[in-house]
Design an enzyme around this catalytic site. Structure first.
Site, PDB file in Angstrom:
ATOM      1  N   ASP A  53       0.865  -1.161   0.000  1.00 60.11           N
ATOM      2  CA  ASP A  53       0.000   0.000   0.000  1.00 60.11           C
ATOM      3  C   ASP A  53       0.914   1.226   0.000  1.00 60.11           C
ATOM      4  O   ASP A  53       2.094   1.109   0.311  1.00 60.11           O
ATOM      5  CB  ASP A  53      -0.845  -0.067   1.282  1.00 60.11           C
ATOM      6  N   ASP A  77      -1.517  -0.737   5.896  1.00 61.66           N
ATOM      7  CA  ASP A  77      -1.796  -0.245   7.243  1.00 61.66           C
ATOM      8  C   ASP A  77      -3.271   0.036   7.486  1.00 61.66           C
ATOM      9  O   ASP A  77      -3.682   0.202   8.612  1.00 61.66           O
ATOM     10  CB  ASP A  77      -1.003   1.029   7.516  1.00 61.66           C
ATOM     11  N   ASP A 116      -6.614  -2.246   3.164  1.00 63.87           N
ATOM     12  CA  ASP A 116      -5.613  -3.249   2.815  1.00 63.87           C
ATOM     13  C   ASP A 116      -5.933  -4.623   3.369  1.00 63.87           C
ATOM     14  O   ASP A 116      -5.233  -5.582   3.085  1.00 63.87           O
ATOM     15  CB  ASP A 116      -4.241  -2.814   3.335  1.00 63.87           C
TER      16      ASP A 116
END
Lengths: 1306, 417
Positions: A568, A1013, A1017
Site C-alpha cells: 500500500d 496499514d 488493505d
C-alpha cells in the site's frame, strides 16, 4: 478469488445499492407474518408512522396511541383476533405497495416497507393501527394472556426468521429487530430471554474438561496416528512393545497438552470471574446502586464514571457534558489509542438533565460482530429518532475525559460486539510445510514398502518351515503340555493372517518413519523464532513504541521465500502524517513559500492573534500571501471564496477538538498567558486533522463540536454554526458534505472530496467559475505530480425548498433501520450538485524513513515490489520516483483505458512493443521459471544478447483493472506485469488489491506478501501468502488481519532479508534433519528385522525405542532450529541477493530430500552392518547389540547435526553433547533395573574396547561420504551463502569485502 | 588476552543473571501470544495480545486511582511512559542472537587436517587390532554331521530324538599354535533364531529373580504351566530349549578340567537369577526341548542356563561353555568326547565346537583391524588428493568473485543442477 466473504466490506456497492426484487419479497414475507404477531412488534411500524406524520404535519395529537400504550388499561382479550383479522385483510394491499415501492422515483417514497403506508392511506390506517397498538399492548400487559401471546410470538418469530433468512440476510427485517425498553429490564427480557451480562471465555468446566479436551486434542491427525498405533499395539498378536511403553508417547503428549490447556482455561476462568464480579452503578428503584457485572441485564440503565470500563454495549442516554458528548478509548476493542467521541441524543440527554424519569423503547438490530456499525432507532417521549454507531458505547471500552455517562444496556454478555468478535482468522500454512507433506507421503510409501517386505518375508519363512513350526525351539506354536491344551496352537493364525499381523506389527515398529514429532518440533522452533523476531531491537519503532508482532506462528519460514511484495502507499511507504502544503483558492495557487505561523503572527499580524487564548498542539507553516488576503477587509468574490474555503476546511470534517488547559507549560515558554488552552484535534482521518489544523493556522479554528452545532473561531470571533446534517465520507461517493446554518440564517452545503468525484458535480453554467475550475484543475495536476494528496473544496447555498426536501429525506434515511447507507447516499446526491468550486488543497504525506533504501535492497534481493494505491496516477508516479521504485531510465507503460476494448488494445500494444511472449496455460510453470531466470540474469547484469533491455514499469489504474480483471485479459496483464520490473496500480479499490494479489498467487508458485496499514488493505493482506500490517495512523484493522505487524516499512527489509532468511534456512534444515533422524533409526531396525526371521524383534529395549525421538535426539534439533544461523545480519543486509536462496528453495527441495534419503540409507546400512561383521561369530547377546546400536545411532545423528551446525553457541554445545550424555545416562539407568532382561548390559559392554572401537568406526564410515560430498561441493560449487560466510568469518566482518566487491562488480 | 577474556566472561555471567528474570517475563508474553494464535480464543482476542496484557494492569491502576479520589489523567500520564519503556525489547546478546559463537568453516587446512587426523588415528588402531587378532588362536570344529552314525545318516532326526541311541561322539582336534590359558570353550549354533520375537519374549524375569514371582508366567506360553496348572520354573521357550550337548576334553589321555566358573555375567548371577529359586516342573511336558536342570541347585548357580538365557543377537552365535585353565602347546592333539544331544537337525542348524584364546579385542576378529586400516588409508589418500587439488586449483576463500551474481551468468549456477 478463493475467499469471498472477508473481501466484501460493508460498503459493497452491489450488495447495498440495488434492492433486488427478491429483497422486497423478503421484507414482504416478514410483513405478512406480522399479522399473527400480536405484541409490541406491531407497535413499531406503527410508531414509525406516527413519527412520520408528526414530521409532516407538525402536530402531535395523533400520538395518543403511545400514551395509551404506556398506561395500558384493560381491554378485551378478543381484540387480538380482530387485529389479526384486520391484518389479514390488509395484507394484500401491503404487498402491492411494497412491490411498487422500489420502482417509484417519487420523492416521498423511500424504498422500504411499511413506512410508506401512512402516506398512501393516511385516511384510514391511523385509526386502524391505533387499534392494533392498543389491543396488542393490552395483550401484552395482561398476565393471563401472556402465555398465548408468547406462543404466537414464538411461532411467528420462527416463521419470519426463517423467511428472512431465505431471502436475504443483509436486509434487516423490522421483525428482526430487538426491543429494549429503557429502564424496564423485566419487560425487555420478558419475551426474549436475552443473555445476561455474564461472560464465559473458558472452554471447560471441571466435569467436561477431560472428555472435551481429549475430543479437541484428537482433532489433530498426529494424535490419531499415535492413537491408532497404540491401539494396534494393544492387540495380543501384535504386542510389539510392552503395552505401557507403547502408550507412553501418546500419554506424554496428551498430558502435556492437557496440562497446558487446563492451565490456560483456569486462567480464563479466573479472568472471567474477575470480569463478571466487577461492579457498576445500575439504576435500581430510582437510585444508582452497585451491581455486579454478571447481573446486569439488557434494558437496565447503567451509570459509568470516568476511567471505568464499560460492562456491556450501551446506548448513551446522557453524559456529564451538557451537549451529550462522551469520549471513549477503544483500545481493548480495536487497539486504537485515540479518543473517540460518542454522543447522547440531545433529546435524551436534556431529559436526563431535567431529571425526568427515563423510559422509552429502542429498536435495534440483532447482535452482530461489526464494531463499526450500529443501526437502531429510539422512541422517546413520543419522539422517534435514529441511533447510529456514534450513540453506542461498546463493552471493553473505557470512558475518558468525561465524568460520567448514563446509558441503557442493549447487548449484554456474549451478545456484545466485543465478545462476538473474539474469533480468529483462518490460519495459513507455510509453503515449506506443504512441500514437507509431499515428502512425508514419500516416507509413508517407504514405510509401506518396508512393512510389505517384512510381511512377505515372514510369509515365505513360515511357508518354508511350515512343518517344523510345531517343535521349532524358537517358534513352537503348539502346546505339548499334557492336559486340555495339548496340541492346541499357540498364537498362530495361519500364514495369511500371520502375514497380515506381521504387516501391522511392523507398522508399529517403524511408526516413527512418519515424523509426527516433527510437527511438534516445528511448532516449538517457530515459537523460538518468533521470540527472536519480537525481541529484535532493530525492528522496534521508537516513534510509536511498537514492537514487532507475530500474530501467526505457522508461516515464519515463508518470510524467506517472498517473491512479490504488494505494498500500500499511504501509511505504508509514507508516514501518513499529513501536512498541509499547498492550496489553490479561487484559481490562485498558494503555498510556494511557507513561513511558520508563529513567526508571521509576531511580524505583522500580532494584533489579530494577540487575544487568541489557545494554541495548537502542532504549529504549521502558512503562506503569508494567503494570510494577507484573509486579513484584507475588501469584500470581493475572492475574499468570500477564501472565507468559505477555510470555513469548509474547518467545518466539513469529523474531527473533534479536545481542549486541555496546561498553564505550566505555557508559562515556562513565554510570557504568562492566563489559561492558555491547547487544542488537540482528534479524528479518524489524518487528512482531516491536517486540514483542520491548517484552517486554524489561517485563523479559522475549530473550537467546539457537538452533534448539533460547531463553534469556529474566526480570527478571534467565535461563530456558532448549526449543523443540520452531515454526510460522512464513503468510498463510493469519495466526498463528504456538511449542511450548516450560518449565524445569519443562511444555509450552505460545504463539500470536500476527491477531484474525480467532485468535478462531475460542479455547476456548469457560469463563465467565471469556468476559469476558476480550469485553474484549479491545473493546480491539482501540479500538486499530484509533486506527490501531494489533493482534495477539492466546493460549496453552495441551499434554498429553503431544497433544504426542506433534503431535511425530510435525510431524517427518513437516517432513522431507517434497513439500507441506511444507500438511502443516505441517495439523500446526499440531492444536495451535492451544482456546486461552486472554491479551491483545492494539497497535503503532503512524507515518505517514511528508509523507504527508498529498503525498496532498493528488496529489489536487489530479487523481490518484485508492486505498489497498489488509492491515489491518483500522478501522485503514485511521483511517490514511486521519490522512493526509488521508479527510475528515470525505466520505460513506463501506462494503461488507463475506459473500456474493455481500449484496455485490450493498450495491453496488446505494450506487449508487442516490448516483446513479451504470451504464455499458454500448459507450460505456465515453465514460463514462471523462465521469468525468474530472466529476472535473475537482469539482476546479475549479464550481457547476454537478446535479454538485455530497458527495464519496464507498468502503471495501471483502477478503471482499467475493472475491465481487465473481470474479463479474459487477466492472463495478458499477468504476462505484461511479470515482465516488468515495477508495477504501480493507482486508484484501486480494496477488492481490486486483493484481486491483483490473487492474479499472481494463482498463476505462479511464487510467494506473495502484502503490506498495508489501513482497513482498505485488509482484503489484500488476507489474500496474500504473508500479510504484514503496519501499526500506523489509520487504526488497526490491517494489523488485526495480518500475520506479522510492525511499526515501519523499512523493517520489512530486516524481516525478510535477515529473519526470513534465517527462518527459512533453519526450518528447511530442521525438516530434512528430522526426516533423516527418524529414517536412519527405522532403517536400522528394518535391517535387523531381516535377520530375525522377519519377526519384528527390536534389539533395542522398548524404552530406548520410545525415548529415541522424545529424549535422546529432540533437544538438539530444537536448539539448532532456533539458534543456528549461517550469516550475520550485517552480511545479509549488505548482500540482499543472498535472499535468493530462499525463493530458489535452496534449503529444502526434492533434490535435497533424495540426497538426504540416500545418505540415510548408507548411514543405516553402516550402522547395522559394522556391528554385524564385528560380532558375527561371537557371544554377543541381543541387549548388548541393542545397547550398542542405541548409543551408536544417537552419537551418529548428533554428530551429523554437529557437522552442519554453523554457529556454535554455548547452548548448542550443551544440547548436542548433553544429548549424548543423557543417552548414556538413560542406558545406565535402564540397565540398572534388575527386572529388565537387559540388566547390567552397559556395564559389561563399556569394559570392552571393541565396543568403543565399533562406535568410532561406525561414525567415521557413516559420515565419510557426507563429509566428502560437503567438502567437494564447497570447493568446486560453492554457494553464495558459503562464499559470503567465508568472507564474513575469514575477513573479520564484511567491511573488508565491500571495496573489492564493488570494484569487481562495476 | 586470557585475562581479558575471563573478565568479559564473568561480566557476561553477571549480566545473564541480572537479565534472567526479565527474559522470563518476555518469554511468558511470547508464550501467550502463541496461545492466542493456536487456540484462537481468548477474551477480547480482537486485541493483539500485547495490548491486552499491557493494558490490563493499566486498568487496574486507573481504578485504584479513581477510588482513592486521585485524578484519572494523572494515572494515565504516569503509566503511559512506563508502558512505552516496557515495550522496548530488552537488550541481551541472547535475544539479539549475538551470543559469542564459534563458527566453524571448512577451510582447506581443516579438511586436510581432519583427514590426516583420522588416518593417523585409524591406521595404528587397525594395526594393533589386526595384530591382536592374529595372536588369537581359534579351533573350530563342526560336529553335527560327523557325529551321526553312518547308519543314521539319512535319519538324523530319528537318531537325535530317540532316547535309545548312543549319542557319544569322539572328535580329535589339533592345536595349530600355542594357546595360552585360559582357553575358552564355546559352542556355536547356526540358523537358530534366538532373536526371534516369540522366543525373546518367552521368559519371565520376575520368576527368575525371586521365589515370589514364581507364578508370573504370562509371557511364557506355551511353556508356562504344567497340565495341573503348576508353574514351570524356569518357564518359557528360552529355558525350555536349553542347550544340552556336553563336552569332555582330554590331552594325551589325560582329562583336561573344564572350569565353569565365571562363564556367566556376574551381574546376572548376582541379581537376575535368584539364589532362592529352584527349578520346578522343568522339562516335564510332552516335548523335551533340551537340558534338564538339577532341581536342588538354585538358578543363580545354573551357569549354563544363565549363559543360555542371554539370548543371542544373531542367528549364528557362540555361547561360552567353559574354560580350560592350562596352556595348550602347538600340535597337541585334544580328544573331545561329545554327548550329541541337542536337536538342531530339525531346522538344519549347524553345531560347532570352538576353542579360542582371547585378546583385548575379544575373539579372533580380523574385520575390525582391516576396517580401521582401510578407512585410515582412505583418509590419508583423500588428504593427499585434497592437498593436490588445493595446490593445483586453489579457490580463495570468501572471494566475492565467486558470488553467483559476480560470475558470468552463463557459468555454473549451482542451483540449476
Amino acid at each position: 478469488m478463493t475467499s469471498g466473504q472477508p473481501l466484501l466490506q460493508s460498503s459493497d456497492p452491489s450488495a447495498s445499492s440495488q434492492p433486488c426484487p427478491s429483497c422486497g419479497f423478503g421484507s414482504l414475507g416478514c410483513l405478512c407474518s406480522n399479522d399473527s404477531f400480536s405484541s409490541s412488534i406491531i407497535n413499531d411500524p406503527q410508531g414509525n408512522l406516527f413519527g412520520l406524520d408528526c414530521l409532516e404535519k407538525g402536530d402531535k395529537d395523533l400520538s395518543v396511541g403511545d400514551t395509551r400504550f404506556h398506561s395500558s388499561v384493560g381491554e378485551s382479550f378478543g381484540s387480538v383476533e380482530t387485529t389479526q383479522q384486520f391484518h389479514s385483510v390488509e395484507t394484500p394491499r401491503i404487498e402491492r405497495l411494497s412491490l411498487e415501492c422500489p420502482t417509484h422515483e417519487n420523492k416521498r417514497l423511500v424504498s422500504w416497507g411499511a413506512m410508506e403506508l401512512p402516506h398512501s392511506n393516511s385516511s384510514n390506517t391511523p385509526s386502524a393501527s391505533f387499534e392494533i397498538s392498543r389491543g396488542s399492548s393490552v395483550v401484552h400487559a395482561k398476565v393471563g394472556s401472556r402465555a398465548l401471546s408468547s406462543l404466537h410470538d414464538n411461532k411467528s418469530q420462527r416463521k419470519s426468521r426463517h423467511k428472512s433468512s431465505q431471502f436475504d440476510d443483509n436486509v434487516l427485517c423490522e421483525e428482526d429487530a430487538r426491543f429494549i425498553y429503557i429502564n424496564d429490564p423485566r419487560r425487555t427480557n420478558d419475551k426474549y430471554e436475552f443473555t445476561g451480562n455474564e461472560i464465559r471465555t473458558s472452554k471447560y468446566t471441571l466435569i467436561t474438561f477431560l472428555p472435551k479436551n481429549l475430543f479437541i486434542q484428537f482433532h489433530r491427525v498426529a494424535y490419531l496416528y499415535f492413537l491408532a498405533i497404540a491401539a494396534l499395539n494393544q492387540l495380543p498378536p501384535l504386542a510389539v512393545f510392552g503395552r505401557t511403553v507403547s502408550l507412553f508417547p501418546l500419554l506424554f503428549v496428551l498430558c502435556v497438552t492437557a496440562i497446558k490447556d487446563g492451565y490456560e482455561d483456569w486462567r480464563r476462568h479466573r479472568s472471567d470471574r474477575n470480569e463478571n464480579n466487577r461492579e457498576a452503578l445500575v439504576l435500581q428503584s430510582g437510585h444508582f446502586q452497585h451491581k455486579r457485572w454478571k447481573k446486569i441485564r439488557a434494558g437496565e440503565v447503567v451509570k459509568i464514571c470516568a476511567d471505568e470500563t464499560i460492562p456491556c454495549d450501551m446506548v448513551l442516554l446522557g453524559t456529564s457534558d451538557p451537549s451529550g458528548i462522551a469520549y471513549i478509548q477503544t483500545m481493548n476493542l480495536d487497539g486504537e489509542s485515540n479518543l473517540k467521541t460518542r454522543y447522547a441524543r440531545q433529546e435524551t440527554s436534556s431529559a436526563l438533565s431535567e431529571g425526568c424519569t427515563i423510559s422509552g423503547l429502542i429498536r435495534c438490530e440483532r447482535p452482530n460482530r461489526n464494531i463499526y456499525e450500529f443501526t437502531a432507532n429510539m422512541e422517546f417521549n413520543r419522539h422517534k429518532f435514529s441511533l447510529s454507531q456514534s450513540n453506542i458505547v461498546l463493552r471493553g471500552c473505557q470512558l475518558k475525559n468525561t465524568d460520567w455517562i448514563i446509558g441503557v444496556v442493549v447487548y449484554a454478555g456474549q451478545e456484545t460486539k466485543a465478545m462476538l468478535n473474539s474469533a480468529a482468522s483462518p490460519s495459513k500454512r507455510s509453503k515449506l510445510e506443504s512441500y514437507m507433506n509431499r515428502e512425508t507421503l514419500w516416507l509413508s510409501i517407504f514405510l509401506f514398502i518396508m512393512c510389505l517386505v517384512v510381511a512377505l518375508g515372514m510369509g515365505l519363512w513360515l511357508a518354508r518351515y511350515k512343518d517344523q513350526l510345531d517343535t521349532l525351539p524358537y517358534y513352537r506354536k503348539t502346546y505339548f503340555t499334557h492336559g486340555k491344551d495339548y496340541g492346541k496352537r499357540y498364537k498362530y493364525y495361519g500364514i495369511p493372517m500371520e502375514i497380515f499381523f506381521s504387516f501391522l506389527s511392523s507398522i508399529i515398529v517403524f511408526q516413527i518413519m512418519i515424523p509426527i514429532s516433527l510437527y511438534i518440533t516445528m511448532e516449538l522452533v517457530r515459537l523460538g523464532q518468533s521470540y527472536f523476531m519480537i525481541g529484535d531491537r532493530h525492528m522496534y519503532d521508537y516513534s510509536s513504541g511498537s514492537r514487532f508482532q507475530c500474530r501467526s506462528l505457522n508461516i515464519n519460514e515463508d518470510l524467506g521465500q517472498v517473491r512479490y511484495i504488494f505494498s500500500d502507499k499511504t501509511g505504508t511507504l509514507t508516514e501518513n502524517k499529513m501536512e498541509f502544503q499547498r492550496a489553490s483558492v479561487y484559481g490562485k495557487n498558494y503555498g510556494g513559500s511557507l513561513v511558520a505561523a508563529d513567526q508571521l503572527q509576531k511580524e505583522n499580524l500580532s494584533a489579530a492573534a494577540a487575544h487568541r487564548r489557545w494554541k495548537l498542539k502542532s504549529s504549521i507553516a502558512v503562506d503569508p500571501k494567503l494570510m494577507r488576503l484573509l486579513h484584507k477587509d475588501s469584500v470581493g468574490d475572492e475574499r468570500i471564496a477564501v472565507h468559505e474555503f477555510f470555513l469548509t476546511l474547518a467545518a466539513c470534517n469529523t474531527v473533534i477538538p479536545i481542549r486541555t488547559c496546561d498553564r505550566s507549560s505555557s508559562c515556562a515558554e513565554s510570557q504568562c498567558h492566563e489559561d492558555v488552552e491547547t487544542i488537540e484535534y482528534q479524528g479518524e482521518s489524518p487528512d482531516e486533522q491536517a486540514l483542520v489544523a491548517a484552517a486554524s493556522a489561517y485563523g479559522y479554528t475549530l473550537f467546539e463540536r457537538t452533534s448539533g452545532h460547531i463553534v469556529i473561531d474566526v480570527n478571534g470571533e467565535k461563530l456558532r454554526f448549526d449543523v443540520l446534517g452531515l454526510h460522512e465520507f464513503d468510498s463510493l461517493r469519495k466526498r463528504m458534505s456538511v449542511v450548516i446554518r450560518f449565524p445569519n440564517d443562511d444555509v450552505k452545503v460545504l463539500v470536500k472530496g476527491a477531484d474525480t468525484s467532485m468535478f462531475s458535480i460542479l455547476a456548469k453554467d457560469n463563465e467565471r467559475d469556468h476559469h476558476v475550475r480550469h485553474a484549479t484543475q491545473c493546480h491539482l495536476t501540479e500538486y499530484s505530480s509533486q506527490g501531494l494528496r489533493t482534495l477539492v473544496v466546493a460549496a453552495r447555498d441551499l434554498s429553503e425548498a431544497e433544504l426542506e426536501l433534503w431535511q425530510c429525506r435525510f431524517d427518513d434515511a437516517s432513522t431507517s433501520l434497513t439500507d441506511r447507507a444507500t438511502k443516505l447516499r441517495q439523500t446526499a446526491a440531492l444536495i451535492e450538485c451544482d456546486l461552486n468550486v472554491l479551491g483545492a488543497t494539497g497535503i503532503e504525506d512524507k515518505l517514511q524513513d528508509g523507504v527508498p533504501e529498503a525498496i532498493e535492497s528488496l529489489r536487489q534481493a530479487g523481490i518484485k515490489v508492486w505498489v497498489l494505491t488509492g491515489d491518483k496516477q500522478e501522485t503514485a508516479i511521483s511517490i514511486g520516483l521519490s522512493c526509488k521504485l521508479l527510475t528515470m531510465d525505466m520505460e513506463q507503460i501506462i494503461i488507463n483505458g475506459n473500456s474493455e476494448n481500449e484496455c485490450r488494445k493498450l495491453l496488446a500494444d505494450a506487449k508487442a512493443k516490448h516483446g513479451v511472449k504470451t504464455s499458454d496455460g500448459g507450460n505456465r510453470n515453465l514460463k514462471c521459471n523462465k521469468n525468474a531466470e530472466i529476472d535473475y540474469l537482469e539482476i546479475s547484469e549479464g550481457k547476454k544478447e537478446g535479454i538485455v533491455k530497458v527495464p519496464l514499469a507498468l502503471i495501471i489504474d483502477g478503471n482499467s483493472l475493472v475491465y481487465i480483471l473481470e474479463k479474459d485479459l487477466e492472463s495478458e496483464l499477468f504476462d505484461l506485469a511479470t515482465s516488468c520490473k515495477v508495477v504501480l496500480c493507482c486508484r484501486v479499490a480494496p477488492l481490486q488489491k486483493a484481486a491483483i494479489v490473487d492474479l499472481i498467487k494463482s498463476r505462479t508458485d511464487d510467494m506473495t506478501l502484502a503490506i498495508g496499514d489501513g482497513a482498505n488493505d485488509v482484503s489484500m493482506i488476507q489474500m496474500a501468502d504473508v500479510g504484514v500490517g503496519i501499526c500506523g495512523q489509520e487504526g488497526r484493522q490491517a494489523v488485526m488481519a495480518s500475520d506479522f505487524a510492525m511499526g515501519q516499512f523499512r523493517f520489512l527489509n530486516r524481516l525478510l532479508l535477515v529473519h526470513g532468511h534465517w527462518n527459512y534456512q533453519r526450518i528447511g534444515y530442521l525438516v530434512l534433519y528430522n526426516f533423516y533422524r527418524n529414517a536412519v533409526f527405522v532403517l536400522m531396525l528394518f535391517w535387523y528385522i531381516l535377520c530375525t526371521a522377519f519377526s519384528t524383534t527390536s534389539a533395542l529395549t522398548d524404552w530406548s525405542s520410545v525415548f529415541y525421538s522424545v529424549i535422546y535426539t529432540s533437544v538438539p534439533t530444537i536448539v539448532v532450529g532456533t539458534l543456528d544461523k549461517d550469516l550475520s545480519h550485517r552480511t545479509l543486509l549488505q548482500y540482499p541477493k543472498l535472499y535468493g536462496a530462499g525463493y530458489r528453495q535452496e534449503a529444502y527441495n526434492m533434490h535435497l530430500f533424495w540426497i538426504t534419503m540416500a545418505d540415510t540409507l548408507w548411514q543405516s546400512l553402516v550402522l547395522f552392518s559394522i556391528p554385524l561383521f564385528i560380532y558375527k561369530e561371537s557371544t554377543i547377546d541381543i541387549w548388548s547389540m541393542g545397547s550398542l546400536w542405541t548409543i551408536a545411532v544417537v552419537i551418529l545423528v548428533n554428530i551429523h547435526l554437529a557437522m552442519d551446525v554453523q554457529r556454535w553457541v554455548f547452548i548448542t554445545h550443551v544440547a548436542v553433547w548433553g544429548s549424548v550424555i543423557i543417552t548414556f545416562a538413560c542406558m545406565v539407568v535402564l540397565d540398572s533395573i534388575p527386572v529388565f532382561p537387559n540388566y547390567g548390559t552397559i556395564y559389561h559392554l563399556a569394559k570392552s574396547p571393541t565396543y568403543w572401537l565399533t562406535i568410532l568406526l561406525i561414525i567415521v564410515i557413516a559420515l565419510l561420504p557426507r563429509f566428502l560430498f560437503k567438502v567437494v561441493h564447497q570447493i568446486f560449487w560453492p554457494s553464495d551463502i558459503q562464499i559470503a560466510r567465508e568472507a564474513e568469518i575469514l575477513r573479520r566482518g564484511p567491511d573488508h569485502l565491500r571495496p573489492r566487491l564493488d570494484g569487481r562488480s562495476s | 588476552m586470557k585475562n581479558r577474556k575471563k573478565e568479559s566472561k564473568l561480566k557476561k555471567k553477571i549480566l545473564k543473571k541480572q537479565k534472567s528474570t526479565r527474559e522470563k517475563k518476555i518469554y511468558y508474553l511470547t508464550y501467550t501470544t502463541q496461545k492466542i494464535t493456536l487456540k484462537h480464543t481468548y477474551y477480547y482476542s480482537v486485541v493483539p495480545f500485547f495490548e491486552l496484557k499491557f493494558s490490563s494492569p493499566v486498568v487496574v491502576k486507573m481504578r485504584g486511582a479513581t477510588s482513592s479520589g486521585g485524578s484519572g489523567d494523572g494515572g494515565m500520564a504516569d503509566s503511559a511512559p512506563a508502558k512505552r519503556n516496557s515495550r522496548k525489547p530488552q537488550y541481551s546478546r541472547f535475544t539479539q542472537q549475538e551470543l559469542p559463537a564459534c563458527k566453524p568453516i571448512l577451510t582447506p587446512g581443516w579438511v586436510i587436517a581432519t583427514f590426516v587426523g583420522v588416518g593417523i588415528i585409524f591406521i595404528p588402531i587397525g594395526l594393533i587390532a589386526l595384530f591382536a587378532s592374529e595372536h588369537v588362536v581359534e579351533i573350530v570344529d563342526r560336529y553335527d554331521k560327523d557325529c551321526i552314525p553312518p547308519n543314521y545318516s539319512n535319519a538324523s532326526l530319528q537318531y537325535i530324538q530317540s532316547s535309545k541311541t548312543n549319542k557319544t561322539c569322539t572328535r580329535t582336534l589339533t592345536v595349530p599354535k600355542q594357546m595360552k590359558s585360559p582357553v575358552f570353550i564355546y559352542y556355536e549354533l547356526d540358523n537358530f533364531y534366538q532373536n526371534h520375537r516369540r522366543y525373546v519374549k518367552s521368559r519371565s524375569d520376575k520368576q527368575l529373580r525371586s521365589k515370589a514371582g514364581e507364578s508370573d508366567t504370562d509371557n511364557c506360553k506355551p511353556e508356562a504351566v504344567t497340565s495341573t496348572n503348576a508353574p514351570i520354573v524356569p518357564c518359557g521357550l528360552v529355558a525350555w530349549s536349553l542347550f544340552n550337548d556336553t563336552y569332555g576334553f582330554s590331552l594325551k589321555n589325560k582329562a583336561l578340567d573344564v572350569s565353569k566358573k565365571n562363564i556367566a555375567w556376574k551381574s546376572d548371577q548376582d541379581y537376575k537369577f535368584g539364589s532362592d529359586v529352584y527349578p520346578k516342573n522343568f522339562q516335564s511336558g510332552g516335548l523335551i526341548g533340551g537340558a534338564k536342570l538339577n532341581s536342588s541347585i538354585p538358578l543363580s548357580e545354573q551357569v549354563d542356563l544363565i549363559v543360555w538365557m542371554r539370548t543371542a543377537a544373531l542367528s549364528t552365535f557362540r555361547k561360552l561353555y567353559g574354560r580350560i585353565e592350562v596352556d595348550l602347546e602347538a600340535n597337541d592333539i585334544i580328544t573331545v568326547t561329545i554327548q550329541n544331544n541337542y536337536n538342531t537337525y530339525s531346522f538344519g542348524g549347524k553345531k560347532k565346537l570352538v576353542l579360542s584364546t582371547t585378546s583385548w579385542i575379544g575373539g579372533k576378529n580380523d574385520f575390525l583391524g582391516r576396517a580401521y586400516l582401510t578407512v585410515g588409508g582412505l583418509c590419508l589418500f583423500l588428504a593427499v588428493s585434497f592437498l593436490l587439488v588445493y595446490v593445483i586449483k586453489p579457490r580463495p576463500l570468501g572471494d566475492p568473485a565467486y558470488l553467483s551474481w559476480n560470475k558470468n551468468p552463463t557459468g555454473q549456477m549451482s542451483w540449476n543442477s
